[in-house]
Motif scaffolding. Structure first.
Motif, PDB file in Angstrom:
ATOM      1  N   PHE A 192       0.827  -1.202   0.000  1.00  0.00           N
ATOM      2  CA  PHE A 192       0.000   0.000   0.000  1.00  0.00           C
ATOM      3  C   PHE A 192       0.869   1.262   0.000  1.00  0.00           C
ATOM      4  O   PHE A 192       0.543   2.253  -0.669  1.00  0.00           O
ATOM      5  N   ALA A 193       1.942   1.248   0.775  1.00  0.00           N
ATOM      6  CA  ALA A 193       2.767   2.445   0.905  1.00  0.00           C
ATOM      7  C   ALA A 193       3.370   2.865  -0.435  1.00  0.00           C
ATOM      8  O   ALA A 193       3.412   4.061  -0.757  1.00  0.00           O
ATOM      9  N   LEU A 194       3.838   1.897  -1.206  1.00  0.00           N
ATOM     10  CA  LEU A 194       4.426   2.219  -2.506  1.00  0.00           C
ATOM     11  C   LEU A 194       3.358   2.721  -3.462  1.00  0.00           C
ATOM     12  O   LEU A 194       3.591   3.633  -4.269  1.00  0.00           O
ATOM     13  N   ARG A 195       2.175   2.133  -3.395  1.00  0.00           N
ATOM     14  CA  ARG A 195       1.070   2.590  -4.233  1.00  0.00           C
ATOM     15  C   ARG A 195       0.719   4.042  -3.922  1.00  0.00           C
ATOM     16  O   ARG A 195       0.559   4.865  -4.818  1.00  0.00           O
ATOM     17  N   LYS A 196       0.605   4.381  -2.636  1.00  0.00           N
ATOM     18  CA  LYS A 196       0.251   5.749  -2.271  1.00  0.00           C
ATOM     19  C   LYS A 196       1.360   6.726  -2.651  1.00  0.00           C
ATOM     20  O   LYS A 196       1.090   7.877  -3.002  1.00  0.00           O
ATOM     21  N   MET A 197       2.594   6.272  -2.597  1.00  0.00           N
ATOM     22  CA  MET A 197       3.699   7.120  -3.030  1.00  0.00           C
ATOM     23  C   MET A 197       3.567   7.465  -4.509  1.00  0.00           C
ATOM     24  O   MET A 197       3.758   8.608  -4.927  1.00  0.00           O
ATOM     25  N   HIS A 198       3.204   6.465  -5.313  1.00  0.00           N
ATOM     26  CA  HIS A 198       3.033   6.716  -6.751  1.00  0.00           C
ATOM     27  C   HIS A 198       1.829   7.608  -7.037  1.00  0.00           C
ATOM     28  O   HIS A 198       1.835   8.339  -8.032  1.00  0.00           O
ATOM     29  N   PHE A 199       0.796   7.570  -6.206  1.00  0.00           N
ATOM     30  CA  PHE A 199      -0.303   8.511  -6.382  1.00  0.00           C
ATOM     31  C   PHE A 199       0.207   9.951  -6.334  1.00  0.00           C
ATOM     32  O   PHE A 199      -0.258  10.814  -7.082  1.00  0.00           O
ATOM     33  N   LEU A 200       1.156  10.208  -5.441  1.00  0.00           N
ATOM     34  CA  LEU A 200       1.592  11.580  -5.201  1.00  0.00           C
ATOM     35  C   LEU A 200       2.772  12.021  -6.066  1.00  0.00           C
ATOM     36  O   LEU A 200       2.964  13.221  -6.267  1.00  0.00           O
ATOM     37  N   MET A 201       3.547  11.099  -6.571  1.00  0.00           N
ATOM     38  CA  MET A 201       4.809  11.473  -7.217  1.00  0.00           C
ATOM     39  C   MET A 201       4.624  12.396  -8.410  1.00  0.00           C
ATOM     40  O   MET A 201       5.421  13.305  -8.623  1.00  0.00           O
ATOM     41  N   ARG A 202       3.592  12.189  -9.201  1.00  0.00           N
ATOM     42  CA  ARG A 202       3.391  12.995 -10.409  1.00  0.00           C
ATOM     43  C   ARG A 202       2.166  13.892 -10.330  1.00  0.00           C
ATOM     44  O   ARG A 202       1.853  14.610 -11.278  1.00  0.00           O
ATOM     45  N   SER A 203       1.464  13.866  -9.228  1.00  0.00           N
ATOM     46  CA  SER A 203       0.173  14.552  -9.170  1.00  0.00           C
ATOM     47  C   SER A 203       0.338  16.065  -9.109  1.00  0.00           C
ATOM     48  O   SER A 203       1.187  16.595  -8.397  1.00  0.00           O
ATOM     49  N   VAL A 204      -0.512  16.753  -9.882  1.00  0.00           N
ATOM     50  CA  VAL A 204      -0.613  18.211  -9.794  1.00  0.00           C
ATOM     51  C   VAL A 204      -1.876  18.604  -9.044  1.00  0.00           C
ATOM     52  O   VAL A 204      -2.054  19.772  -8.691  1.00  0.00           O
ATOM     53  N   ALA A 205      -2.765  17.639  -8.807  1.00  0.00           N
ATOM     54  CA  ALA A 205      -3.976  17.872  -8.029  1.00  0.00           C
ATOM     55  C   ALA A 205      -4.531  16.538  -7.569  1.00  0.00           C
ATOM     56  O   ALA A 205      -4.313  15.505  -8.208  1.00  0.00           O
ATOM     57  N   LEU A 206      -5.249  16.574  -6.441  1.00  0.00           N
ATOM     58  CA  LEU A 206      -5.919  15.401  -5.896  1.00  0.00           C
ATOM     59  C   LEU A 206      -7.405  15.720  -5.823  1.00  0.00           C
ATOM     60  O   LEU A 206      -7.799  16.744  -5.254  1.00  0.00           O
ATOM     61  N   VAL A 207      -8.218  14.864  -6.402  1.00  0.00           N
ATOM     62  CA  VAL A 207      -9.653  15.092  -6.463  1.00  0.00           C
ATOM     63  C   VAL A 207     -10.338  13.949  -5.730  1.00  0.00           C
ATOM     64  O   VAL A 207     -10.225  12.789  -6.127  1.00  0.00           O
ATOM     65  N   CYS A 208     -11.025  14.291  -4.648  1.00  0.00           N
ATOM     66  CA  CYS A 208     -11.538  13.268  -3.736  1.00  0.00           C
ATOM     67  C   CYS A 208     -13.059  13.265  -3.735  1.00  0.00           C
ATOM     68  O   CYS A 208     -13.695  14.260  -3.384  1.00  0.00           O
ATOM     69  N   PHE A 209     -13.628  12.142  -4.138  1.00  0.00           N
ATOM     70  CA  PHE A 209     -15.067  11.935  -4.122  1.00  0.00           C
ATOM     71  C   PHE A 209     -15.441  11.175  -2.850  1.00  0.00           C
ATOM     72  O   PHE A 209     -14.571  10.627  -2.167  1.00  0.00           O
ATOM     73  N   PRO A 210     -16.720  11.133  -2.497  1.00  0.00           N
ATOM     74  CA  PRO A 210     -17.116  10.376  -1.308  1.00  0.00           C
ATOM     75  C   PRO A 210     -16.584   8.946  -1.329  1.00  0.00           C
ATOM     76  O   PRO A 210     -16.529   8.299  -2.382  1.00  0.00           O
ATOM     77  N   GLY A 211     -16.172   8.483  -0.169  1.00  0.00           N
ATOM     78  CA  GLY A 211     -15.634   7.132  -0.065  1.00  0.00           C
ATOM     79  C   GLY A 211     -15.519   6.706   1.381  1.00  0.00           C
ATOM     80  O   GLY A 211     -15.888   7.441   2.298  1.00  0.00           O
ATOM     81  N   GLY A 212     -14.983   5.520   1.574  1.00  0.00           N
ATOM     82  CA  GLY A 212     -14.876   4.937   2.902  1.00  0.00           C
ATOM     83  C   GLY A 212     -13.464   4.989   3.453  1.00  0.00           C
ATOM     84  O   GLY A 212     -12.716   5.940   3.229  1.00  0.00           O
ATOM     85  N   PHE A 213     -13.073   3.926   4.167  1.00  0.00           N
ATOM     86  CA  PHE A 213     -11.787   3.920   4.854  1.00  0.00           C
ATOM     87  C   PHE A 213     -10.615   4.162   3.897  1.00  0.00           C
ATOM     88  O   PHE A 213      -9.682   4.912   4.201  1.00  0.00           O
ATOM     89  N   GLY A 214     -10.631   3.473   2.744  1.00  0.00           N
ATOM     90  CA  GLY A 214      -9.515   3.621   1.816  1.00  0.00           C
ATOM     91  C   GLY A 214      -9.387   5.028   1.293  1.00  0.00           C
ATOM     92  O   GLY A 214      -8.279   5.588   1.216  1.00  0.00           O
ATOM     93  N   THR A 215     -10.520   5.639   0.932  1.00  0.00           N
ATOM     94  CA  THR A 215     -10.506   7.015   0.436  1.00  0.00           C
ATOM     95  C   THR A 215     -10.014   7.965   1.518  1.00  0.00           C
ATOM     96  O   THR A 215      -9.204   8.860   1.260  1.00  0.00           O
ATOM     97  N   LEU A 216     -10.501   7.773   2.751  1.00  0.00           N
ATOM     98  CA  LEU A 216     -10.076   8.632   3.853  1.00  0.00           C
ATOM     99  C   LEU A 216      -8.575   8.481   4.120  1.00  0.00           C
ATOM    100  O   LEU A 216      -7.875   9.459   4.410  1.00  0.00           O
ATOM    101  N   ASP A 217      -8.086   7.265   4.050  1.00  0.00           N
ATOM    102  CA  ASP A 217      -6.657   7.005   4.241  1.00  0.00           C
ATOM    103  C   ASP A 217      -5.834   7.783   3.219  1.00  0.00           C
ATOM    104  O   ASP A 217      -4.867   8.476   3.565  1.00  0.00           O
ATOM    105  N   GLU A 218      -6.220   7.695   1.969  1.00  0.00           N
ATOM    106  CA  GLU A 218      -5.482   8.374   0.901  1.00  0.00           C
ATOM    107  C   GLU A 218      -5.577   9.892   1.049  1.00  0.00           C
ATOM    108  O   GLU A 218      -4.581  10.613   0.900  1.00  0.00           O
ATOM    109  N   LEU A 219      -6.774  10.396   1.366  1.00  0.00           N
ATOM    110  CA  LEU A 219      -6.967  11.836   1.518  1.00  0.00           C
ATOM    111  C   LEU A 219      -6.152  12.393   2.672  1.00  0.00           C
ATOM    112  O   LEU A 219      -5.431  13.387   2.523  1.00  0.00           O
ATOM    113  N   PHE A 220      -6.240  11.755   3.842  1.00  0.00           N
ATOM    114  CA  PHE A 220      -5.580  12.317   5.014  1.00  0.00           C
ATOM    115  C   PHE A 220      -4.065  12.143   4.969  1.00  0.00           C
ATOM    116  O   PHE A 220      -3.340  12.971   5.522  1.00  0.00           O
ATOM    117  N   GLU A 221      -3.580  11.100   4.326  1.00  0.00           N
ATOM    118  CA  GLU A 221      -2.129  11.010   4.175  1.00  0.00           C
ATOM    119  C   GLU A 221      -1.616  12.157   3.316  1.00  0.00           C
ATOM    120  O   GLU A 221      -0.602  12.783   3.638  1.00  0.00           O
TER     121      GLU A 221
END
Length: 294
Positions: A192-221
């Motif tokens: 999971f940690a490597l996956r979340k790192m890749h989410f952020l490495m190239r991102s110019v924006a993060l767009v968060c729709f309603p979700g559960g534990f996984g979405t909250l984890d990604e948003l708050f990290e």
């Protein structure tokens, strides 16, 4: 006359060449033999002591593939795997109504209501892909690769002929990648940690729709890394003010001193795909961005 020697010729055979060329002697070709080259020996690579090597591979593979594909900037779309497209939600409501199950009808009615977020994610992904494709540095949609909001993001890009990325994760219950991810940009992660790192490495924006534990984890990290200065600040857009303000009392966090005044400015609420694009366009000057020559 002899053929001239290529000055750039390899001095040693590549690992791939040697892996293909090696044929183990009959005596040492069995599964118990240690004769195999270490980097072709799956049993060896999967030992607990090789975890650091496997983590490095999960860092390098998506990095190298995306570089080769020209992916330099992404908009990451987070959100629930459980939000269906409108036509699916409508069909479930019809089935529940026909069965006369009041509880199922209530659940299906909620799915119909939440399905608007699937449609907004789909449209937003189309907007990002279409409006940035002629820029010198196009922006690609990146999702977690699964169903629901993730599917909507990949689908929106796919429907107008654009590439998009899916960062899937191996889960105890089977998760198939949705069918709209560009195949050469569809990755699978163990960590999971490597996956979340890749989410952020190239991102110019993060767009968060309603979700559960996984979405909250990604948003708050992501918000924690920006709040603490561990990564640069970039737009965080949260779709659906009513959902998010019912779920999280941001005012209470400020009142009790759990976050500082101003930390709530790390994110903005939006309701529609057009509104979200307008925020990004204003923040980055995208409407005035240089385009590739025709």
């Amino acid at each position: 006359m002899d053929t001239p020697v290529d000055l750039t010729a390899r001095n040693f055979p590549s690992a791939e060449e040697e892996a293909q060329a090696v044929t183990p002697p009959a005596l040492y070709g069995g599964p118990e033999s240690s004769y195999r080259l270490a980097f072709t020996d799956t049993d060896f690579l999967l030992q607990p002591e090789l975890r650091p090597v496997r983590m490095q591979l999960e860092l390098l593979k998506p990095e190298m593939v995306q570089q080769a594909q020209g992916v330099r900037s992404t908009v990451v779309i987070f959100g629930s795997a459980r939000i269906p497209p409108r036509e699916v939600a409508d069909a479930r409501l019809a089935d529940a109504s026909a069965a006369g199950d009041a509880a199922a009808v209530r659940r299906a009615e909620m799915q119909v209501s939440m399905s608007r977020f699937y449609e907004e994610a789909r449209r937003f992904a189309s907007l990002v892909t279409e409006r940035s494709r002629r820029m010198a540095r196009p922006i690609y949609v990146c999702t977690g690769g699964g169903p629901g909001i993730m599917e909507a993001g990949n689908r929106g890009a796919h429907e107008i002929g654009g590439k998009s990325i899916g960062l899937n994760i191996v889960l105890p219950h089977e998760q198939q990648p949705n069918p709209y991810i560009t195949p050469e940009l569809c990755f699978q992660f163990h960590y999971f940690a490597l996956r979340k790192m890749h989410f952020l490495m190239r991102s110019v924006a993060l767009v968060c729709f309603p979700g559960g534990f996984g979405t909250l984890d990604e948003l708050f990290e992501a918000m924690t890394l920006m709040q603490t200065g561990k990564c640069r600040r970039r737009p965080i857009l949260m779709f659906g003010r009513e959902f998010w303000t019912r779920l999280i009392d941001f005012d209470l966090l400020i009142e009790t001193g759990m976050i500082s005044p101003g930390d709530e400015k790390l994110f903005r609420f939006v309701e529609t795909a057009d509104e979200a694009w307008d925020v990004l366009a204003e923040d980055y000057g995208l409407d005035e961005a240089d385009e590739n020559p025709a």
